[in-house]
Each structure stands twice: as structure tokens, then as C-alpha cells.
Write a protein that holds these residues in place. Sequence first.
Motif, PDB file in Angstrom:
ATOM      1  N   MET A 143     -28.980   4.656  19.096  1.00  0.00           N
ATOM      2  CA  MET A 143     -27.724   4.882  19.818  1.00  0.00           C
ATOM      3  C   MET A 143     -26.636   3.951  19.314  1.00  0.00           C
ATOM      4  O   MET A 143     -25.548   4.390  18.945  1.00  0.00           O
ATOM      5  CB  MET A 143     -27.924   4.664  21.321  1.00  0.00           C
ATOM      6  N   GLU A 144     -26.923   2.646  19.289  1.00  0.00           N
ATOM      7  CA  GLU A 144     -25.893   1.674  18.908  1.00  0.00           C
ATOM      8  C   GLU A 144     -25.480   1.825  17.447  1.00  0.00           C
ATOM      9  O   GLU A 144     -24.299   1.732  17.111  1.00  0.00           O
ATOM     10  CB  GLU A 144     -26.377   0.248  19.178  1.00  0.00           C
ATOM     11  N   GLY A 145     -26.450   2.089  16.576  1.00  0.00           N
ATOM     12  CA  GLY A 145     -26.117   2.297  15.169  1.00  0.00           C
ATOM     13  C   GLY A 145     -25.262   3.536  14.969  1.00  0.00           C
ATOM     14  O   GLY A 145     -24.312   3.533  14.181  1.00  0.00           O
ATOM     15  N   SER A 146     -25.575   4.586  15.701  1.00  0.00           N
ATOM     16  CA  SER A 146     -24.798   5.822  15.616  1.00  0.00           C
ATOM     17  C   SER A 146     -23.362   5.604  16.075  1.00  0.00           C
ATOM     18  O   SER A 146     -22.408   6.087  15.449  1.00  0.00           O
ATOM     19  CB  SER A 146     -25.434   6.913  16.474  1.00  0.00           C
ATOM     20  N   VAL A 147     -23.211   4.876  17.187  1.00  0.00           N
ATOM     21  CA  VAL A 147     -21.875   4.583  17.723  1.00  0.00           C
ATOM     22  C   VAL A 147     -21.076   3.774  16.719  1.00  0.00           C
ATOM     23  O   VAL A 147     -19.917   4.082  16.410  1.00  0.00           O
ATOM     24  CB  VAL A 147     -21.982   3.837  19.074  1.00  0.00           C
ATOM     25  N   MET A 148     -21.693   2.718  16.178  1.00  0.00           N
ATOM     26  CA  MET A 148     -21.000   1.860  15.220  1.00  0.00           C
ATOM     27  C   MET A 148     -20.546   2.644  13.991  1.00  0.00           C
ATOM     28  O   MET A 148     -19.396   2.556  13.566  1.00  0.00           O
ATOM     29  CB  MET A 148     -21.923   0.710  14.810  1.00  0.00           C
TER      30      MET A 148
ATOM     31  N   GLU B  81     -13.507  10.891  22.570  1.00  0.00           N
ATOM     32  CA  GLU B  81     -13.703  10.743  24.024  1.00  0.00           C
ATOM     33  C   GLU B  81     -14.880   9.821  24.332  1.00  0.00           C
ATOM     34  O   GLU B  81     -15.909  10.262  24.837  1.00  0.00           O
ATOM     35  CB  GLU B  81     -13.962  12.117  24.657  1.00  0.00           C
ATOM     36  N   PRO B  82     -14.731   8.522  24.065  1.00  0.00           N
ATOM     37  CA  PRO B  82     -15.832   7.606  24.392  1.00  0.00           C
ATOM     38  C   PRO B  82     -15.984   7.477  25.906  1.00  0.00           C
ATOM     39  O   PRO B  82     -15.012   7.690  26.646  1.00  0.00           O
ATOM     40  CB  PRO B  82     -15.376   6.281  23.769  1.00  0.00           C
ATOM     41  N   PRO B  83     -17.182   7.138  26.371  1.00  0.00           N
ATOM     42  CA  PRO B  83     -17.361   6.966  27.812  1.00  0.00           C
ATOM     43  C   PRO B  83     -16.549   5.794  28.362  1.00  0.00           C
ATOM     44  O   PRO B  83     -16.286   5.721  29.555  1.00  0.00           O
ATOM     45  CB  PRO B  83     -18.861   6.733  27.980  1.00  0.00           C
ATOM     46  N   PHE B  84     -16.132   4.887  27.480  1.00  0.00           N
ATOM     47  CA  PHE B  84     -15.194   3.831  27.856  1.00  0.00           C
ATOM     48  C   PHE B  84     -14.333   3.528  26.634  1.00  0.00           C
ATOM     49  O   PHE B  84     -14.823   3.525  25.508  1.00  0.00           O
ATOM     50  CB  PHE B  84     -15.917   2.565  28.325  1.00  0.00           C
ATOM     51  N   ILE B  85     -13.051   3.268  26.856  1.00  0.00           N
ATOM     52  CA  ILE B  85     -12.112   3.012  25.767  1.00  0.00           C
ATOM     53  C   ILE B  85     -12.633   1.886  24.881  1.00  0.00           C
ATOM     54  O   ILE B  85     -12.965   0.809  25.368  1.00  0.00           O
ATOM     55  CB  ILE B  85     -10.723   2.648  26.330  1.00  0.00           C
ATOM     56  N   GLY B  86     -12.713   2.158  23.587  1.00  0.00           N
ATOM     57  CA  GLY B  86     -13.156   1.141  22.640  1.00  0.00           C
ATOM     58  C   GLY B  86     -14.622   1.241  22.263  1.00  0.00           C
ATOM     59  O   GLY B  86     -15.099   0.508  21.411  1.00  0.00           O
ATOM     60  N   GLY B  87     -15.369   2.145  22.907  1.00  0.00           N
ATOM     61  CA  GLY B  87     -16.767   2.326  22.534  1.00  0.00           C
ATOM     62  C   GLY B  87     -17.729   1.614  23.465  1.00  0.00           C
ATOM     63  O   GLY B  87     -17.448   1.431  24.645  1.00  0.00           O
ATOM     64  N   CYS B  88     -18.864   1.192  22.933  1.00  0.00           N
ATOM     65  CA  CYS B  88     -19.934   0.614  23.742  1.00  0.00           C
ATOM     66  C   CYS B  88     -19.673  -0.868  24.022  1.00  0.00           C
ATOM     67  O   CYS B  88     -19.630  -1.675  23.080  1.00  0.00           O
ATOM     68  CB  CYS B  88     -21.273   0.776  23.024  1.00  0.00           C
TER      69      CYS B  88
ATOM     70  N   SER C 230     -20.172   5.973  13.577  1.00  0.00           N
ATOM     71  CA  SER C 230     -19.191   7.023  13.883  1.00  0.00           C
ATOM     72  C   SER C 230     -17.814   6.431  14.146  1.00  0.00           C
ATOM     73  O   SER C 230     -16.799   6.951  13.691  1.00  0.00           O
ATOM     74  CB  SER C 230     -19.657   7.854  15.087  1.00  0.00           C
ATOM     75  N   LYS C 231     -17.774   5.303  14.890  1.00  0.00           N
ATOM     76  CA  LYS C 231     -16.479   4.670  15.166  1.00  0.00           C
ATOM     77  C   LYS C 231     -15.859   4.120  13.891  1.00  0.00           C
ATOM     78  O   LYS C 231     -14.660   4.246  13.658  1.00  0.00           O
ATOM     79  CB  LYS C 231     -16.632   3.576  16.210  1.00  0.00           C
ATOM     80  N   LEU C 232     -16.674   3.498  13.053  1.00  0.00           N
ATOM     81  CA  LEU C 232     -16.161   2.910  11.817  1.00  0.00           C
ATOM     82  C   LEU C 232     -15.611   3.982  10.879  1.00  0.00           C
ATOM     83  O   LEU C 232     -14.552   3.822  10.285  1.00  0.00           O
ATOM     84  CB  LEU C 232     -17.272   2.115  11.120  1.00  0.00           C
ATOM     85  N   GLU C 233     -16.316   5.096  10.795  1.00  0.00           N
ATOM     86  CA  GLU C 233     -15.907   6.175   9.901  1.00  0.00           C
ATOM     87  C   GLU C 233     -14.873   7.095  10.535  1.00  0.00           C
ATOM     88  O   GLU C 233     -14.174   7.827   9.843  1.00  0.00           O
ATOM     89  CB  GLU C 233     -17.136   6.984   9.487  1.00  0.00           C
ATOM     90  N   GLY C 234     -14.767   7.061  11.873  1.00  0.00           N
ATOM     91  CA  GLY C 234     -13.846   7.968  12.560  1.00  0.00           C
ATOM     92  C   GLY C 234     -14.349   9.399  12.562  1.00  0.00           C
ATOM     93  O   GLY C 234     -13.570  10.350  12.559  1.00  0.00           O
ATOM     94  N   ASP C 235     -15.685   9.554  12.588  1.00  0.00           N
ATOM     95  CA  ASP C 235     -16.308  10.869  12.538  1.00  0.00           C
ATOM     96  C   ASP C 235     -17.568  10.844  13.399  1.00  0.00           C
ATOM     97  O   ASP C 235     -18.416   9.973  13.226  1.00  0.00           O
ATOM     98  CB  ASP C 235     -16.662  11.215  11.087  1.00  0.00           C
ATOM     99  N   ASN C 236     -17.685  11.791  14.310  1.00  0.00           N
ATOM    100  CA  ASN C 236     -18.827  11.832  15.220  1.00  0.00           C
ATOM    101  C   ASN C 236     -20.134  12.281  14.563  1.00  0.00           C
ATOM    102  O   ASN C 236     -21.157  12.380  15.232  1.00  0.00           O
ATOM    103  CB  ASN C 236     -18.522  12.779  16.391  1.00  0.00           C
ATOM    104  N   ARG C 237     -20.111  12.563  13.276  1.00  0.00           N
ATOM    105  CA  ARG C 237     -21.272  13.165  12.618  1.00  0.00           C
ATOM    106  C   ARG C 237     -22.523  12.293  12.694  1.00  0.00           C
ATOM    107  O   ARG C 237     -23.636  12.808  12.766  1.00  0.00           O
ATOM    108  CB  ARG C 237     -20.954  13.523  11.168  1.00  0.00           C
ATOM    109  N   HIS C 238     -22.356  10.989  12.702  1.00  0.00           N
ATOM    110  CA  HIS C 238     -23.532  10.113  12.733  1.00  0.00           C
ATOM    111  C   HIS C 238     -24.270  10.233  14.071  1.00  0.00           C
ATOM    112  O   HIS C 238     -25.502  10.293  14.097  1.00  0.00           O
ATOM    113  CB  HIS C 238     -23.122   8.661  12.464  1.00  0.00           C
ATOM    114  N   VAL C 239     -23.522  10.271  15.167  1.00  0.00           N
ATOM    115  CA  VAL C 239     -24.164  10.469  16.469  1.00  0.00           C
ATOM    116  C   VAL C 239     -24.849  11.829  16.500  1.00  0.00           C
ATOM    117  O   VAL C 239     -26.001  11.957  16.922  1.00  0.00           O
ATOM    118  CB  VAL C 239     -23.143  10.357  17.624  1.00  0.00           C
TER     119      VAL C 239
END
Length: 198
Positions: free
Chosen positions: A164-169, A96-103, A171-180
Amino acid sequence: MKKGENTRKHIISKAAELFNQKGYAGSSMSDITELTGIKKGGIYRHFASKDEIALEAYNYAGSIVGGHIQEAIRQQETAFGKLLSYLRVYVNVVEEPPFIGGCPLLNAAVECDDGHPILRQRAQQGLEGTLGNIKAIIMQGIESGEFKADIDVDALATFTLSIMEGSVMMSKLEGDNRHVRMNIENFSAYLRAVCVQN
């Protein structure tokens, strides 16, 4: 609202989703026509070029994410909580990103590093605005006595946005929210240890 204004907004919102997922270079005018259901001639009645659409789409995506961040900030009373809001908005970035596709800022910055100077300039403005907002929160924290007076405001703002940006990148790359989620905990501990007045 007039039909022309509705059509323009429809093109912008759909193009924003497209560009934020596939990138500017990876999206064609044919993709935009397919997604919007509007023929090229209809699109060119509202926009002079794909570049113009890209800038409007970036602004739109940024305003959506910015709205989520500002709403999260409004719910916090402390500078500590407000800074963490930047990460908490992305706590479920995979599902559930705040906008489709991430930041949008991250996506635009990565894609247009050298290849799209106009979009790069707009992303730089977004970066400056975001850092300015974060610095204002830190300054409020110092002025209220919540944060230590000797904090390097510029460095902490850069650190906050980088986390923030590193966490988003990641988590999105791995497909896991654990980094955030890990970085929310780690950043909280850092702020308590280094920034918050004892």
C-alpha cells in the motif's frame, strides 16, 4: 460546540493539510497563521508549541484516513476483500486522496525518521495500530477457513502495508495512479495463489 473548541479544531484541520502537503519542517507558524486566518497569539492560546499542533494534526489526518479504510472494510465480507481495501482506498490517490497530501503515516515516517522524535513516536504508534488491524483481518481469514492455516500472519501484514505505502509513494511521485492499480491486481493474484484455501 464552544467557539474555542471550534477554533482549535479549525487550526488542527488546516495544519494537518499543511503538514501533510509541505511537511512539518517545511511549514512555519506563519504558514499556519496565513492558512487559518488566526494570528500567532490566537494560535498560542490553544497550543503550547508547533510540536503540539503537529501531533494533533497527525492524529486528525490519521483519523480521516482510518475512517475511509474502515468504511471500505465494512463493505467487504471476506478477509481477501478487506485486505484489498487498504489499497482500494488509494486507487485515485493522485486526484482524490483520502486526505490532502496522501498518506499521513507515510509522510510522517519519511520526514521524521531522525529529525523529530515525538512525531516519529506517534507515527510508530500509527504503524503498530495499522499492522494490528491488518493482522486481525488475516486471523479472521484463517479462523473462517478462507485463508490457509500456515500463513505467517506477521509477514503478510507487513507485506500488505508495504504494498500500500509503496504504491502510494510511487503513484504520487509519478502523478499517475497506475502503480496503485497494478498492485491491486498483483496483490489479488498473490492472495489467491498463496493465501486463499483451494
